[in-house]
Scaffold this active site. Structure first.
Site, PDB file in Angstrom:
ATOM      1  N   LYS A 162      49.182  64.358  61.682  1.00  0.00           N
ATOM      2  CA  LYS A 162      48.860  65.187  62.843  1.00  0.00           C
ATOM      3  C   LYS A 162      48.573  66.646  62.467  1.00  0.00           C
ATOM      4  O   LYS A 162      47.769  67.310  63.113  1.00  0.00           O
ATOM      5  CB  LYS A 162      49.984  65.103  63.880  1.00  0.00           C
ATOM      6  CG  LYS A 162      50.088  63.717  64.519  1.00  0.00           C
ATOM      7  CD  LYS A 162      51.159  63.668  65.590  1.00  0.00           C
ATOM      8  CE  LYS A 162      51.335  62.233  66.091  1.00  0.00           C
ATOM      9  NZ  LYS A 162      52.291  62.148  67.201  1.00  0.00           N
ATOM     10  N   ALA A 206      63.929  69.418  65.496  1.00  0.00           N
ATOM     11  CA  ALA A 206      63.021  70.575  65.446  1.00  0.00           C
ATOM     12  C   ALA A 206      61.871  70.296  64.483  1.00  0.00           C
ATOM     13  O   ALA A 206      61.319  71.208  63.869  1.00  0.00           O
ATOM     14  CB  ALA A 206      63.791  71.831  65.033  1.00  0.00           C
ATOM     15  N   GLY A 207      61.516  69.013  64.340  1.00  0.00           N
ATOM     16  CA  GLY A 207      60.398  68.639  63.476  1.00  0.00           C
ATOM     17  C   GLY A 207      59.101  68.576  64.258  1.00  0.00           C
ATOM     18  O   GLY A 207      58.992  69.107  65.377  1.00  0.00           O
ATOM     19  N   ARG A 262      69.974  69.908  63.402  1.00  0.00           N
ATOM     20  CA  ARG A 262      70.944  69.857  62.306  1.00  0.00           C
ATOM     21  C   ARG A 262      70.768  71.083  61.411  1.00  0.00           C
ATOM     22  O   ARG A 262      71.722  71.769  61.088  1.00  0.00           O
ATOM     23  CB  ARG A 262      70.708  68.546  61.536  1.00  0.00           C
ATOM     24  CG  ARG A 262      71.638  68.287  60.410  1.00  0.00           C
ATOM     25  CD  ARG A 262      71.374  66.915  59.832  1.00  0.00           C
ATOM     26  NE  ARG A 262      70.008  66.779  59.298  1.00  0.00           N
ATOM     27  CZ  ARG A 262      69.513  65.659  58.778  1.00  0.00           C
ATOM     28  NH1 ARG A 262      70.247  64.562  58.742  1.00  0.00           N
ATOM     29  NH2 ARG A 262      68.274  65.620  58.310  1.00  0.00           N
ATOM     30  N   MET A 276      62.679  59.496  71.931  1.00  0.00           N
ATOM     31  CA  MET A 276      61.233  59.450  71.703  1.00  0.00           C
ATOM     32  C   MET A 276      60.860  58.271  70.803  1.00  0.00           C
ATOM     33  O   MET A 276      59.699  57.884  70.738  1.00  0.00           O
ATOM     34  CB  MET A 276      60.740  60.783  71.118  1.00  0.00           C
ATOM     35  CG  MET A 276      60.712  61.876  72.190  1.00  0.00           C
ATOM     36  SD  MET A 276      60.507  63.557  71.559  1.00  0.00           S
ATOM     37  CE  MET A 276      58.887  63.469  70.849  1.00  0.00           C
ATOM     38  N   TYR A 293      61.218  54.156  69.576  1.00  0.00           N
ATOM     39  CA  TYR A 293      61.405  52.870  70.241  1.00  0.00           C
ATOM     40  C   TYR A 293      61.404  51.798  69.165  1.00  0.00           C
ATOM     41  O   TYR A 293      60.971  52.039  68.035  1.00  0.00           O
ATOM     42  CB  TYR A 293      60.291  52.593  71.271  1.00  0.00           C
ATOM     43  CG  TYR A 293      58.920  52.643  70.648  1.00  0.00           C
ATOM     44  CD1 TYR A 293      58.198  53.823  70.619  1.00  0.00           C
ATOM     45  CD2 TYR A 293      58.366  51.507  70.053  1.00  0.00           C
ATOM     46  CE1 TYR A 293      56.957  53.880  70.022  1.00  0.00           C
ATOM     47  CE2 TYR A 293      57.116  51.559  69.452  1.00  0.00           C
ATOM     48  CZ  TYR A 293      56.420  52.741  69.440  1.00  0.00           C
ATOM     49  OH  TYR A 293      55.203  52.799  68.830  1.00  0.00           O
TER      50      TYR A 293
HETATM   51  P1  ATR Z   1      58.981  64.327  62.844  1.00  0.00           P
HETATM   52  O1  ATR Z   1      57.564  64.712  62.579  1.00  0.00           O
HETATM   53  O2  ATR Z   1      59.187  62.877  63.175  1.00  0.00           O
HETATM   54  O3  ATR Z   1      59.656  65.227  63.817  1.00  0.00           O
HETATM   55  P2  ATR Z   1      60.253  65.735  60.700  1.00  0.00           P
HETATM   56  O4  ATR Z   1      59.335  66.880  60.888  1.00  0.00           O
HETATM   57  O5  ATR Z   1      60.593  65.282  59.319  1.00  0.00           O
HETATM   58  O6  ATR Z   1      59.718  64.442  61.430  1.00  0.00           O
HETATM   59  O7  ATR Z   1      61.600  66.063  61.497  1.00  0.00           O
HETATM   60  C1  ATR Z   1      62.659  65.175  61.566  1.00  0.00           C
HETATM   61  C2  ATR Z   1      63.691  65.727  62.525  1.00  0.00           C
HETATM   62  O8  ATR Z   1      64.758  64.789  62.659  1.00  0.00           O
HETATM   63  C3  ATR Z   1      64.343  67.024  62.043  1.00  0.00           C
HETATM   64  O9  ATR Z   1      64.692  67.789  63.164  1.00  0.00           O
HETATM   65  C4  ATR Z   1      65.589  66.487  61.317  1.00  0.00           C
HETATM   66  O10 ATR Z   1      66.622  67.435  61.201  1.00  0.00           O
HETATM   67  P3  ATR Z   1      66.610  68.489  59.978  1.00  0.00           P
HETATM   68  O11 ATR Z   1      65.576  69.524  60.327  1.00  0.00           O
HETATM   69  O12 ATR Z   1      67.976  69.041  59.942  1.00  0.00           O
HETATM   70  O13 ATR Z   1      66.258  67.710  58.748  1.00  0.00           O
HETATM   71  C5  ATR Z   1      65.975  65.415  62.275  1.00  0.00           C
HETATM   72  N1  ATR Z   1      66.853  64.368  61.710  1.00  0.00           N
HETATM   73  C6  ATR Z   1      66.505  63.339  60.912  1.00  0.00           C
HETATM   74  N2  ATR Z   1      67.571  62.559  60.650  1.00  0.00           N
HETATM   75  C7  ATR Z   1      68.622  63.107  61.305  1.00  0.00           C
HETATM   76  C8  ATR Z   1      70.010  62.757  61.464  1.00  0.00           C
HETATM   77  N3  ATR Z   1      70.530  61.676  60.854  1.00  0.00           N
HETATM   78  N4  ATR Z   1      70.776  63.543  62.229  1.00  0.00           N
HETATM   79  C9  ATR Z   1      70.268  64.632  62.850  1.00  0.00           C
HETATM   80  N5  ATR Z   1      68.970  65.011  62.754  1.00  0.00           N
HETATM   81  C10 ATR Z   1      68.164  64.257  61.990  1.00  0.00           C
END
Ligand code: ATR
Length: 284
Positions: free
Chosen positions: A75, A138-139, A162, A225, A227
């Site tokens: 994206k 916040a990803g 996190r 978000m 599924y």
């Molecule tokens: P996406 O594009 O799907 O949002 P991403 O940009 O890699 O993927 O972001 C993943 C998000 O899931 C982040 O907010 C991540 O938290 P961190 O920024 O601390 O890494 C969060 N995430 C993934 N696994 C997690 C878990 N087990 N507990 C809490 N947050 C998690």
């Protein structure tokens, strides 16, 4: 009486590009939408190598392709590739829908935020305006939907992550909306929300983000978000800890697809029967 389809017309060509993409339900969804209008549409899944999006888009256009959905992890690549961005794609810094102009300009849009808002407000009948909303993560997935959720005028939108810095960075980026705040999971203790959205990828690993289980206000909606073939661990956890209503991302998936379909075909499909068909197929 005419045929449902006009077989003299060639099918118009669409696709979703991602990696992996085999699991995508978009072809099925777009086929069901097209049937509502008797349109002949061919919708493909195209697996693209990392770094290969520009070439793949050029090849698709050369083959007569008319529109594309872009899914993970492309994206941001799509955002950089297009010639023109819609305001919501600009705000999201991500593109999930591409269309082409007659002079081959590439237009990028993002329908994810509209998709989740429509699902929450119309399908689940939960107003966002004036409500307290918690967005966990916040990803890219969260950033993609923040603008439209804020435009729906919640009383407060807290982004909790996190890694706290990323939530604070998003707060800064969206600070023209006064109602937004970024924080870590521990800061949520003592706070309650009407709508709690899991926008992390934790469900993929069958994990629940370590937020306090006290975040659910009475009757709160818990929304994942993500599924899958069964309820996500977040949905199960939320139901055990007082959420009054739960939903996974199937509705958002169909609503964002409907928004893309409308961009390409200038017709608004009915989403209810398509959501029901996907849910039935899953429980069969
Ligand atoms: P996406 O594009 O799907 O949002 P991403 O940009 O890699 O993927 O972001 C993943 C998000 O899931 C982040 O907010 C991540 O938290 P961190 O920024 O601390 O890494 C969060 N995430 C993934 N696994 C997690 C878990 N087990 N507990 C809490 N947050 C998690």
């Amino acid at each position: 009486m005419g045929d449902l389809f006009d077989f003299d017309q060639p099918a118009s060509l669409y696709a979703v590009m991602g990696n992996p993409v085999a699991h995508s339900r978009s072809p099925q969804i777009h086929q069901m939408f097209a049937e509502q209008f008797g349109l002949r549409v061919e919708y493909q899944k195209i697996q693209v190598d990392l770094g290969g999006l520009p070439q793949a888009v050029a090849n698709f256009r050369a083959a007569g392709g008319q529109g594309l959905n872009i899914t993970l992890p492309f994206k941001l690549d799509a955002f950089r590739l297009v010639d023109e961005l819609s305001p919501r794609a600009l705000l999201a810094a991500a593109v999930n829908t591409i269309s082409f102009t007659h002079d081959d300009q590439i237009i990028g849009d993002n329908t994810d935020g509209a998709g989740i808002c429509r699902d929450i407000m119309f399908n689940l009948e939960r107003p966002i305006a004036g409500r307290r909303v918690l967005l966990v993560g916040a990803g890219g997935a969260v950033r993609g939907v923040l603008g439209p959720i804020l435009e729906a005028c919640p009383e407060l939108l807290v982004i909790a992550n996190r890694t706290v810095d990323k939530a604070v960075e998003l707060e800064r980026h969206f600070s023209r909306f006064r109602s937004v705040a970024g924080c870590g999971f521990d800061d949520l203790s003592g706070q309650q929300f009407d709508i709690v959205i899991n926008g992390t990828s934790a469900s993929v690993a069958d994990e629940v983000p370590a937020i306090p289980h006290t975040v659910f206000a009475s009757g709160a909606l818990a929304y994942d978000m993500m599924y899958g073939d069964r309820p996500t661990v977040f949905i199960e956890w939320a139901a055990r800890h007082g959420a009054g209503q739960t939903a996974d991302g199937i509705g958002m998936l169909v609503e964002q697809a409907a928004e893309s379909f409308t961009i390409w075909h200038d017709r608004t499909p009915q989403t209810g029967p398509v959501i029901a068909a996907l849910r039935n197929a899953r429980s069969a």
